[in-house]
Design an enzyme around this catalytic site. Structure first.
Site, PDB file in Angstrom:
ATOM      1  N   ASP A  88       0.971  -1.537   0.147  1.00  0.00           N
ATOM      2  CA  ASP A  88       0.611   0.038  -0.038  1.00  0.00           C
ATOM      3  C   ASP A  88       1.137   0.836  -0.443  1.00  0.00           C
ATOM      4  O   ASP A  88       1.163   2.059   1.161  1.00  0.00           O
ATOM      5  CB  ASP A  88      -0.834   0.064   1.113  1.00  0.00           C
ATOM      6  CG  ASP A  88      -1.992  -1.011   0.945  1.00  0.00           C
ATOM      7  OD1 ASP A  88      -2.155  -0.774   0.433  1.00  0.00           O
ATOM      8  OD2 ASP A  88      -2.479  -1.867   1.693  1.00  0.00           O
ATOM      9  N   ASP A 123      -5.517  -6.683  -5.523  1.00  0.00           N
ATOM     10  CA  ASP A 123      -6.432  -6.503  -5.117  1.00  0.00           C
ATOM     11  C   ASP A 123      -7.263  -5.883  -5.694  1.00  0.00           C
ATOM     12  O   ASP A 123      -7.284  -4.333  -4.626  1.00  0.00           O
ATOM     13  CB  ASP A 123      -5.672  -6.622  -3.407  1.00  0.00           C
ATOM     14  CG  ASP A 123      -7.154  -5.965  -3.069  1.00  0.00           C
ATOM     15  OD1 ASP A 123      -8.103  -6.467  -3.252  1.00  0.00           O
ATOM     16  OD2 ASP A 123      -6.499  -5.378  -1.393  1.00  0.00           O
ATOM     17  N   LYS A 178     -10.343  -5.926  -6.301  1.00  0.00           N
ATOM     18  CA  LYS A 178     -11.785  -5.792  -5.250  1.00  0.00           C
ATOM     19  C   LYS A 178     -13.537  -5.350  -6.338  1.00  0.00           C
ATOM     20  O   LYS A 178     -13.928  -4.626  -6.180  1.00  0.00           O
ATOM     21  CB  LYS A 178     -12.369  -5.075  -4.160  1.00  0.00           C
ATOM     22  CG  LYS A 178     -11.222  -5.572  -3.144  1.00  0.00           C
ATOM     23  CD  LYS A 178     -12.096  -4.854  -1.617  1.00  0.00           C
ATOM     24  CE  LYS A 178     -11.124  -5.292  -0.832  1.00  0.00           C
ATOM     25  NZ  LYS A 178      -9.167  -4.546  -0.879  1.00  0.00           N
ATOM     26  N   HIS A 228     -16.432  -4.507  -9.123  1.00  0.00           N
ATOM     27  CA  HIS A 228     -17.935  -5.254  -8.295  1.00  0.00           C
ATOM     28  C   HIS A 228     -18.679  -4.132  -9.083  1.00  0.00           C
ATOM     29  O   HIS A 228     -18.953  -2.735  -8.773  1.00  0.00           O
ATOM     30  CB  HIS A 228     -18.484  -4.444  -6.693  1.00  0.00           C
ATOM     31  CG  HIS A 228     -19.518  -4.745  -6.071  1.00  0.00           C
ATOM     32  ND1 HIS A 228     -19.488  -4.526  -5.079  1.00  0.00           N
ATOM     33  CD2 HIS A 228     -20.686  -5.135  -6.546  1.00  0.00           C
ATOM     34  CE1 HIS A 228     -21.152  -4.308  -4.839  1.00  0.00           C
ATOM     35  NE2 HIS A 228     -21.694  -5.124  -6.394  1.00  0.00           N
ATOM     36  N   ILE A 232     -21.264  -4.562 -13.167  1.00  0.00           N
ATOM     37  CA  ILE A 232     -22.537  -5.426 -13.396  1.00  0.00           C
ATOM     38  C   ILE A 232     -21.693  -6.396 -14.440  1.00  0.00           C
ATOM     39  O   ILE A 232     -20.766  -6.531 -14.928  1.00  0.00           O
ATOM     40  CB  ILE A 232     -23.558  -4.855 -15.198  1.00  0.00           C
ATOM     41  CG1 ILE A 232     -22.401  -4.191 -15.597  1.00  0.00           C
ATOM     42  CG2 ILE A 232     -24.376  -3.820 -13.961  1.00  0.00           C
ATOM     43  CD1 ILE A 232     -23.168  -3.673 -16.438  1.00  0.00           C
ATOM     44  N   ARG A 251      -2.513  -8.506  12.900  1.00  0.00           N
ATOM     45  CA  ARG A 251      -1.483  -7.794  13.577  1.00  0.00           C
ATOM     46  C   ARG A 251      -0.435  -8.180  14.593  1.00  0.00           C
ATOM     47  O   ARG A 251      -0.848  -9.393  15.200  1.00  0.00           O
ATOM     48  CB  ARG A 251      -1.842  -6.451  14.413  1.00  0.00           C
ATOM     49  CG  ARG A 251      -3.011  -5.919  13.142  1.00  0.00           C
ATOM     50  CD  ARG A 251      -2.619  -4.590  12.563  1.00  0.00           C
ATOM     51  NE  ARG A 251      -2.727  -3.977  12.284  1.00  0.00           N
ATOM     52  CZ  ARG A 251      -3.180  -3.800  10.973  1.00  0.00           C
ATOM     53  NH1 ARG A 251      -2.496  -4.958  10.197  1.00  0.00           N
ATOM     54  NH2 ARG A 251      -3.524  -2.721   9.836  1.00  0.00           N
ATOM     55  N   GLN A 306      -8.811  -1.001  11.222  1.00  0.00           N
ATOM     56  CA  GLN A 306      -9.317  -2.681  10.855  1.00  0.00           C
ATOM     57  C   GLN A 306     -10.077  -2.790  12.782  1.00  0.00           C
ATOM     58  O   GLN A 306      -9.411  -2.075  13.342  1.00  0.00           O
ATOM     59  CB  GLN A 306      -7.870  -3.496  10.454  1.00  0.00           C
ATOM     60  CG  GLN A 306      -6.618  -3.720   9.578  1.00  0.00           C
ATOM     61  CD  GLN A 306      -8.316  -4.249   8.844  1.00  0.00           C
ATOM     62  OE1 GLN A 306      -9.006  -4.544   8.446  1.00  0.00           O
ATOM     63  NE2 GLN A 306      -7.137  -4.085   7.483  1.00  0.00           N
ATOM     64  N   GLY A 315       0.006  -5.595   5.668  1.00  0.00           N
ATOM     65  CA  GLY A 315       0.054  -4.268   5.309  1.00  0.00           C
ATOM     66  C   GLY A 315       1.247  -3.519   6.659  1.00  0.00           C
ATOM     67  O   GLY A 315       1.752  -4.133   6.212  1.00  0.00           O
ATOM     68  N   ARG A 316       0.662  -2.696   6.622  1.00  0.00           N
ATOM     69  CA  ARG A 316       0.864  -1.774   7.863  1.00  0.00           C
ATOM     70  C   ARG A 316       1.930  -2.242   8.733  1.00  0.00           C
ATOM     71  O   ARG A 316       3.165  -1.964   8.830  1.00  0.00           O
ATOM     72  CB  ARG A 316       0.377  -0.975   8.169  1.00  0.00           C
ATOM     73  CG  ARG A 316      -1.029   0.347   7.006  1.00  0.00           C
ATOM     74  CD  ARG A 316      -1.501   1.250   7.532  1.00  0.00           C
ATOM     75  NE  ARG A 316      -2.758  -0.005   8.203  1.00  0.00           N
ATOM     76  CZ  ARG A 316      -3.792   0.336   7.901  1.00  0.00           C
ATOM     77  NH1 ARG A 316      -4.529   1.289   8.243  1.00  0.00           N
ATOM     78  NH2 ARG A 316      -5.242  -0.634   7.815  1.00  0.00           N
TER      79      ARG A 316
HETATM   80  O1  C5P Z   1      -2.795  -2.703   7.061  1.00  0.00           O
HETATM   81  P1  C5P Z   1      -3.072  -3.877   7.005  1.00  0.00           P
HETATM   82  O2  C5P Z   1      -2.397  -4.644   7.350  1.00  0.00           O
HETATM   83  O3  C5P Z   1      -4.739  -3.235   7.283  1.00  0.00           O
HETATM   84  O4  C5P Z   1      -3.444  -4.007   4.799  1.00  0.00           O
HETATM   85  C1  C5P Z   1      -5.070  -4.928   4.773  1.00  0.00           C
HETATM   86  C2  C5P Z   1      -5.338  -5.030   3.408  1.00  0.00           C
HETATM   87  O5  C5P Z   1      -5.662  -5.838   3.662  1.00  0.00           O
HETATM   88  C3  C5P Z   1      -5.123  -3.249   2.662  1.00  0.00           C
HETATM   89  O6  C5P Z   1      -4.611  -3.963   1.787  1.00  0.00           O
HETATM   90  C4  C5P Z   1      -6.692  -3.418   2.599  1.00  0.00           C
HETATM   91  O7  C5P Z   1      -6.650  -3.119   1.920  1.00  0.00           O
HETATM   92  C5  C5P Z   1      -6.930  -5.625   2.653  1.00  0.00           C
HETATM   93  N1  C5P Z   1      -7.828  -5.968   2.659  1.00  0.00           N
HETATM   94  C6  C5P Z   1      -8.784  -5.949   3.721  1.00  0.00           C
HETATM   95  N2  C5P Z   1     -10.151  -6.061   4.287  1.00  0.00           N
HETATM   96  C7  C5P Z   1     -10.371  -6.795   3.058  1.00  0.00           C
HETATM   97  C8  C5P Z   1      -9.665  -7.063   1.856  1.00  0.00           C
HETATM   98  C9  C5P Z   1      -8.570  -6.296   2.046  1.00  0.00           C
HETATM   99  O8  C5P Z   1      -8.340  -5.643   4.780  1.00  0.00           O
HETATM  100  N3  C5P Z   1     -11.571  -7.212   3.430  1.00  0.00           N
END
Ligand code: C5P
Length: 238
Positions: free
Chosen positions: A10, A59, A61, A63, A65, A184, A193, A213-214
């Site tokens: 990200d 990714d 996502k 969504h 038609i 985490r 989250q 991610g982070r």
């Molecule tokens: O930084 P973090 O670990 O929260 O990042 C989670 C990653 O997963 C982000 O890129 C987010 O867009 C993706 N994601 C999510 N939940 C979902 C689908 C994708 O957190 N249901």
């Protein structure tokens, strides 16, 4: 899928991505390119990462038609991604169209990209879902319904939280992938989250893959944290 730890790239641009990847010299990674990066850099970022032999989860996502999703997926398959996704809320017809598009766009001699469906975002709580989406059942039931729809549509699996993995495996079977973000380490900031868990919890509950991610990208020492998370995920470190 071979139980990967998927790193969510990200970042706003490719300069930041390649600076970050310098810390992982020689590692063949499974990388997630999301909307932030793809909408800035476009298809070349996928080609450049594939050239370095990384696997790619694109990714976006989808969504929309069915016909639009089918055409878009045809193009995404042609990029050579390994994994793509849609929102299960788009419905069965849309998910089946996504697969048709992927089949049509897969380069001859290559494997069709895996296709998974987002159920309820891991940033959504049950209270929020009930209030905003007017869904009367529990969050778990809603996730399971979306997972069943994805399975019936022929998809390879779902994106869900680690808390829903055991239920999905029980109802749909072990071969249906559960890709779990919201990961985490115990001491981490949870950011936006809500349904989070540790890599160890994900492993014990049978998740197919974790998306991080982070916790890695914003760490002071990303490579060291990556290794810690990977060891917890693989059960080498408790
Ligand atoms: O930084 P973090 O670990 O929260 O990042 C989670 C990653 O997963 C982000 O890129 C987010 O867009 C993706 N994601 C999510 N939940 C979902 C689908 C994708 O957190 N249901």
């Amino acid at each position: 899928m071979n139980n990967p730890l998927i790193i969510a790239l990200d970042f706003p641009n490719k300069q930041d991505v390649f600076k970050f990847l310098e810390l992982f010299q020689g590692e063949k990674l499974f990388l997630k390119v999301g909307m932030e990066l793809f909408y800035q850099e476009g298809p070349p970022i996928i080609y450049e990462l594939k050239e370095k032999e990384h696997q790619i989860f694109l990714d976006l996502k989808l969504h929309d038609i069915p016909n639009t999703v089918k055409s878009a997926m045809k193009g995404l398959a042609h990029l050579g991604c390994d994994l793509v996704n849609v929102h299960a809320a788009g419905g069965k017809e849309m998910m089946m169209a996504a697969l048709e598009g992927l089949d049509a766009g897969t380069i001859s001699g290559h494997k069709r990209p895996g296709c998974i469906a987002v159920t309820q975002l891991t940033s959504t709580t049950e209270e929020q879902m009930k209030r905003e989406q007017l869904i009367g059942v529990s969050l778990e039931e809603s996730v399971l319904q979306y997972a069943l729809l994805a399975k019936e549509s022929g998809l390879d699996g779902v994106v869900c939280s680690t808390h829903e993995v055991a239920m999905i495996r029980n109802q749909i079977g072990d071969s249906f992938w559960t890709v779990t973000p919201g990961i985490r380490l115990t001491e981490d900031n949870i950011h936006d989250q809500k349904r989070i868990a540790t890599p160890e919890f994900a492993r014990k509950n049978g998740a197919t893959a974790i998306v991080v991610g982070r916790s890695i990208t914003r760490a002071k020492e990303p490579f060291e944290i990556y290794q810690t998370i990977k060891k917890q995920w693989e059960g080498v470190l408790q």
